[in-house]
Design a protein around this motif. Structure first.
Motif, PDB file in Angstrom:
ATOM      1  N   GLN A 119       0.821  -1.209   0.000  1.00 54.17           N
ATOM      2  CA  GLN A 119       0.000   0.000   0.000  1.00 54.17           C
ATOM      3  C   GLN A 119       0.857   1.262   0.000  1.00 54.17           C
ATOM      4  O   GLN A 119       2.070   1.208   0.188  1.00 54.17           O
ATOM      5  CB  GLN A 119      -0.898   0.012   1.240  1.00 54.17           C
ATOM      6  CG  GLN A 119      -1.761  -1.239   1.361  1.00 54.17           C
ATOM      7  CD  GLN A 119      -2.603  -1.273   2.622  1.00 54.17           C
ATOM      8  OE1 GLN A 119      -3.814  -1.431   2.543  1.00 54.17           O
ATOM      9  NE2 GLN A 119      -2.006  -1.134   3.784  1.00 54.17           N
ATOM     10  N   ASP A 143      -4.267   1.708  -2.548  1.00 50.54           N
ATOM     11  CA  ASP A 143      -3.942   0.281  -2.511  1.00 50.54           C
ATOM     12  C   ASP A 143      -4.180  -0.331  -3.894  1.00 50.54           C
ATOM     13  O   ASP A 143      -4.196   0.380  -4.891  1.00 50.54           O
ATOM     14  CB  ASP A 143      -4.745  -0.438  -1.423  1.00 50.54           C
ATOM     15  CG  ASP A 143      -6.250  -0.396  -1.649  1.00 50.54           C
ATOM     16  OD1 ASP A 143      -6.703   0.183  -2.661  1.00 50.54           O
ATOM     17  OD2 ASP A 143      -6.992  -0.959  -0.820  1.00 50.54           O
ATOM     18  N   GLN A 144      -4.339  -1.641  -3.946  1.00 48.50           N
ATOM     19  CA  GLN A 144      -4.550  -2.375  -5.190  1.00 48.50           C
ATOM     20  C   GLN A 144      -3.317  -2.323  -6.096  1.00 48.50           C
ATOM     21  O   GLN A 144      -3.416  -2.185  -7.319  1.00 48.50           O
ATOM     22  CB  GLN A 144      -5.792  -1.855  -5.941  1.00 48.50           C
ATOM     23  CG  GLN A 144      -7.083  -1.919  -5.138  1.00 48.50           C
ATOM     24  CD  GLN A 144      -7.434  -3.339  -4.705  1.00 48.50           C
ATOM     25  OE1 GLN A 144      -7.436  -4.256  -5.526  1.00 48.50           O
ATOM     26  NE2 GLN A 144      -7.707  -3.513  -3.415  1.00 48.50           N
ATOM     27  N   ASP A 169       4.486   0.877 -10.111  1.00 46.98           N
ATOM     28  CA  ASP A 169       4.187  -0.492  -9.680  1.00 46.98           C
ATOM     29  C   ASP A 169       5.138  -1.420 -10.424  1.00 46.98           C
ATOM     30  O   ASP A 169       5.039  -1.593 -11.635  1.00 46.98           O
ATOM     31  CB  ASP A 169       2.735  -0.852  -9.976  1.00 46.98           C
ATOM     32  CG  ASP A 169       2.312  -2.170  -9.326  1.00 46.98           C
ATOM     33  OD1 ASP A 169       3.193  -3.008  -9.051  1.00 46.98           O
ATOM     34  OD2 ASP A 169       1.099  -2.372  -9.108  1.00 46.98           O
ATOM     35  N   ARG A 188      -7.498   7.018 -10.057  1.00 45.36           N
ATOM     36  CA  ARG A 188      -6.333   6.268 -10.549  1.00 45.36           C
ATOM     37  C   ARG A 188      -6.435   6.026 -12.044  1.00 45.36           C
ATOM     38  O   ARG A 188      -7.481   5.634 -12.560  1.00 45.36           O
ATOM     39  CB  ARG A 188      -6.259   4.935  -9.808  1.00 45.36           C
ATOM     40  CG  ARG A 188      -5.240   3.939 -10.349  1.00 45.36           C
ATOM     41  CD  ARG A 188      -5.332   2.670  -9.550  1.00 45.36           C
ATOM     42  NE  ARG A 188      -4.536   1.596 -10.115  1.00 45.36           N
ATOM     43  CZ  ARG A 188      -3.784   0.766  -9.402  1.00 45.36           C
ATOM     44  NH1 ARG A 188      -3.721   0.905  -8.089  1.00 45.36           N
ATOM     45  NH2 ARG A 188      -3.109  -0.200  -9.974  1.00 45.36           N
TER      46      ARG A 188
END
Length: 406
Positions: free
Chosen positions: A254, A270-271, A291, A324
């Motif tokens: 996170q 998150d995610q 990411d 996002r």
């Protein structure tokens, strides 16, 4: 090979020969010596018989087969970043030791860049039982050395003797109220943390945070301050566990917000698979998070997972990350650490060097090193690029956004 593919390769070869031309057609922007311009229109179709397919994300796109390091231009606007005389030169090296991995912090008053060695990698020489190190390089000494030659130099670095509270430093920013601001990944059962380090000897340290309401973080990775505030935002992937120096993770991967004035810590995004680098636009309204999900430590590489920079709106009331969307996907390696320049361009360390995208997410150029670079930082001398066993300096004209918090 199709006629079109042969034509494309010929055109690319001609680009190598002619890259020192004074300017692009219709532009007054000069091409730096040694730079290569790659027109996207020339490689949109390569044909079924093309033999240069990249079947691995670790292989860079270098259709001209130019020897590294060099500047790769995908859009004429990148020349506003480089300037007319940009070069890439080694400023220090230590083959066999990944001494220059991440957490670059430039202290203008000292003209010094601080950085950390690789934590958990094979050339970092650390792990469950051994810590990484924090070092620094004096840019005044670098400038003097470079002025004495046209080639590479090897300026000595200095390793700091820090408190044992600094375990596996990985991300950093600042100066933050005169100090270095580091995040550590932790080591073994020693907790990950946010730490202040005095940039002057004896480099006293102060731990600001080492838990989420009694639970250890996984392995903190990067940190930035929201512009106009003193509030810290940091990422927490599971790389400590995946690289064998932290226990099995107990929290999701996170992004957190920490207000040191109140002690409040909460999740703002998150995610992710592996949230990694983080940055803000100077007005604080937009956040970027990389990411690096494709890179899985002992789990190996999964090329179907993210190698992606996500963009968010920063809620003006809660400072949570909202709306996002994909900003960019790295064609080589993973986007790791991330920085912005004053023109709105976004820089990230990727699989074969540092990639640069404009504010719309279009890839405009690369500092092509043919090796993975995790992070970079702007200095008065140019862009300092950390390349594990080597540190490079690209003497570009672009300026970085200020990371100083007073």
């Amino acid at each position: 090979m199709t006629k079109y593919a042969r034509g494309a390769i010929l055109a690319l070869a001609l680009a190598v020969v002619s890259h020192t031309a004074a300017s692009f057609s219709g532009s007054n922007l000069a091409v730096p010596p040694g730079a290569v311009y790659i027109d996207p229109l020339m490689y949109n179709v390569l044909g079924a018989n093309y033999t240069g397919w990249r079947n691995s994300s670790t292989v860079g796109f270098n259709p001209t087969q130019t020897a590294s390091p060099f500047i790769q231009v995908f859009d004429p606007s990148f020349l506003e970043v480089t300037g007319p005389s940009a070069t890439i030169r080694e400023i220090t090296s230590n083959p066999g030791f990944a001494f220059a991995h991440e957490a670059p912090i430039y202290v203008p008053d000292l003209n010094v860049v601080f950085f950390t060695s690789n934590d958990g990698g094979p050339l970092g020489y650390n792990g469950w039982y051994n810590n990484s190190v924090v070092s620094m390089i004096n840019m005044t000494e670098v400038d003097m050395a470079l002025a004495s030659t046209t080639g590479d130099v090897n300026v000595p670095i200095q390793t700091l003797n820090l408190s044992d509270t600094v375990q596996m430093g990985n991300g950093g920013t600042g100066p933050y109220k005169g100090n270095l601001l580091l995040v550590t990944s932790g080591r073994a059962l020693l907790p990950p943390s946010i730490v202040l380090v005095n940039p002057n000897s004896p480099y006293n340290t102060t731990v600001l945070l080492d838990n989420f309401l009694g639970r250890q973080f996984n392995s903190l990775n990067d940190i930035k301050i929201l512009p106009g505030t003193d509030i810290m935002f940091f990422t927490d992937p599971t790389y400590g566990w995946m690289n064998g120096f932290r226990p099995e993770p107990m929290l999701p991967s996170q992004v957190y917000r920490f207000d040191p004035s109140t002690g409040q810590v909460r999740v703002v995004a998150d995610q992710f698979v592996h949230p990694n680098g983080i940055a803000f636009t100077p007005d604080g309204t937009t956040a970027f998070v990389t990411d690096s999900g494709i890179s899985g430590g002992f789990l190996g590489t999964n090329q179907t997972l993210p190698a992606t920079i996500y963009q968010f709106d920063v809620d003006p009331s809660t400072q949570s990350f909202t709306n996002r969307r994909v900003f960019a996907y790295s064609d080589s390696g993973v986007p790791d650490g991330i920085q912005l320049d004053t023109m709105g361009n976004v820089y990230s360390g990727c699989g074969e060097g540092t990639h640069v995208w404009n504010a719309q997410g279009t890839l405009i150029g690369k500092f092509y090193l043919n090796s993975t670079t995790a992070e970079m930082i702007f200095t008065k001398s140019g862009l300092v690029i950390l390349d594990e066993e080597v540190i490079y300096l690209a003497n570009i004209q672009a300026q970085g956004v200020s990371l100083v918090t007073v």
